[in-house]
Design a protein around this motif. Structure first.
Motif, mmCIF file in Angstrom:
data_model
loop_
_atom_site.group_PDB
_atom_site.id
_atom_site.type_symbol
_atom_site.label_atom_id
_atom_site.label_comp_id
_atom_site.label_asym_id
_atom_site.label_seq_id
_atom_site.Cartn_x
_atom_site.Cartn_y
_atom_site.Cartn_z
ATOM 1 N N VAL A 58 6.413 1.194 4.507
ATOM 2 C CA VAL A 58 6.428 1.857 3.205
ATOM 3 C C VAL A 58 6.772 0.887 2.086
ATOM 4 O O VAL A 58 6.017 0.721 1.128
ATOM 5 C CB VAL A 58 7.420 3.040 3.193
ATOM 6 N N LEU A 66 2.539 3.666 0.521
ATOM 7 C CA LEU A 66 1.984 4.967 0.170
ATOM 8 C C LEU A 66 0.654 4.825 -0.580
ATOM 9 O O LEU A 66 -0.322 5.496 -0.262
ATOM 10 C CB LEU A 66 2.982 5.761 -0.684
ATOM 11 N N THR A 69 -1.941 3.450 1.755
ATOM 12 C CA THR A 69 -2.432 4.528 2.609
ATOM 13 C C THR A 69 -3.459 5.378 1.878
ATOM 14 O O THR A 69 -4.512 5.718 2.424
ATOM 15 C CB THR A 69 -1.257 5.416 3.068
ATOM 16 N N ARG A 70 -3.162 5.724 0.642
ATOM 17 C CA ARG A 70 -4.083 6.549 -0.144
ATOM 18 C C ARG A 70 -5.442 5.869 -0.275
ATOM 19 O O ARG A 70 -6.492 6.497 -0.091
ATOM 20 C CB ARG A 70 -3.502 6.819 -1.534
ATOM 21 N N TYR A 92 9.756 9.851 1.497
ATOM 22 C CA TYR A 92 8.409 9.285 1.508
ATOM 23 C C TYR A 92 7.468 10.004 2.474
ATOM 24 O O TYR A 92 6.255 9.809 2.408
ATOM 25 C CB TYR A 92 8.461 7.808 1.893
ATOM 26 N N GLY A 96 3.511 10.406 1.959
ATOM 27 C CA GLY A 96 2.639 9.677 2.875
ATOM 28 C C GLY A 96 1.596 10.565 3.508
ATOM 29 O O GLY A 96 0.419 10.209 3.596
ATOM 30 N N ALA A 99 -0.989 11.472 1.054
ATOM 31 C CA ALA A 99 -1.891 10.353 0.784
ATOM 32 C C ALA A 99 -2.972 10.219 1.859
ATOM 33 O O ALA A 99 -3.928 9.478 1.671
ATOM 34 C CB ALA A 99 -1.091 9.054 0.692
#
Length: 220
Positions: A58, A66, A69-70, A92, A96, A99
């Motif tokens: 993260v 995050l 990941t998106r 988070y 997450g 995302a």
């Protein structure tokens, strides 16, 4: 011939990346195709290597896990992301999953559980342990305002019941017992929910249930 799951390791600590590589590459059926030390590198390598699973930290420089990941989930729908977090980063988890991540693990997870989690994610399932789902998703999903979830109007009453129970952390077997259905019927309903809500996996169904306010922390 056994299919190999290709993993991209993303963490800003080189020592930790090395430890993950050693663990994964001693396990049959898993191979590490690359390592990234920043979110920016992760996005670029994911596009280049098309791994099956991204093991995502993260907190990283340049671009956090995050946002990485998106971007990965938006551009590469077949790539699954497994986020690593710690007890003090629980906030988070919801972000997450929203995302596009398929699950999350704590960084002190036993090695055997990490290996199993990678296989679960690679198989297209979501890694949402019921106890963690109830504690974390219920807490943090209450933060954003209710939003219209596309496709929800096409969901049947029975499918809504199934969706509600998924969001409360029940397994397929528990849902079957609760609704007096067969396991096969529950699986069919979940398949329909995934299709109607254009959800990647079970994790996204949980998000849809909370964002539409079909389920709220008080209704657990």
């Amino acid at each position: 011939m056994t299919e190999t799951t290709r993993v991209l390791i993303v963490d800003d600590q080189a020592l930790l990346r090395g430890s993950f590589r050693v663990l994964l590459e001693t396990e049959p059926g898993l191979t590490v195709v690359g390592e990234a030390g920043t979110g920016t590198e992760a996005v670029a390598l994911a596009a280049e290597l098309a791994p099956d699973v991204v093991l995502m930290d993260v907190r990283m420089p340049e671009l956090d896990g995050l946002e990485a990941t998106r971007r990965i989930c938006a551009d590469l729908p077949d790539v699954r992301v497994l986020i690593l977090t710690t007890f003090d980063l629980d906030e988070y988890v919801y972000a997450g999953l929203r995302a596009g991540a398929s699950g999350f693990l704590l960084k002190d997870t036993p090695p055997a559980d990490l290996l199993n989690a990678i296989r679960v994610i690679a198989a297209g399932d979501a890694l949402l342990a019921p106890s963690v789902t109830r504690r974390l998703i219920s807490t943090f999903a209450s933060q954003p305002p209710a939003t219209a979830v596309r496709g929800l109007e096409a969901v049947t009453d029975r499918e809504r019941e199934v969706l509600t129970l998924i969001a409360r952390g029940l397994s397929n077997a528990e849902i079957a017992d609760h609704l007096y259905l067969s396991a096969a019927t529950v699986k069919t309903h979940i398949g329909q929910l995934l299709r109607k809500l254009a959800a990647r996996d079970r994790a996204q169904l949980v998000i849809a249930a909370y964002e539409s306010r079909l389920v709220t922390p008080s209704s657990r």
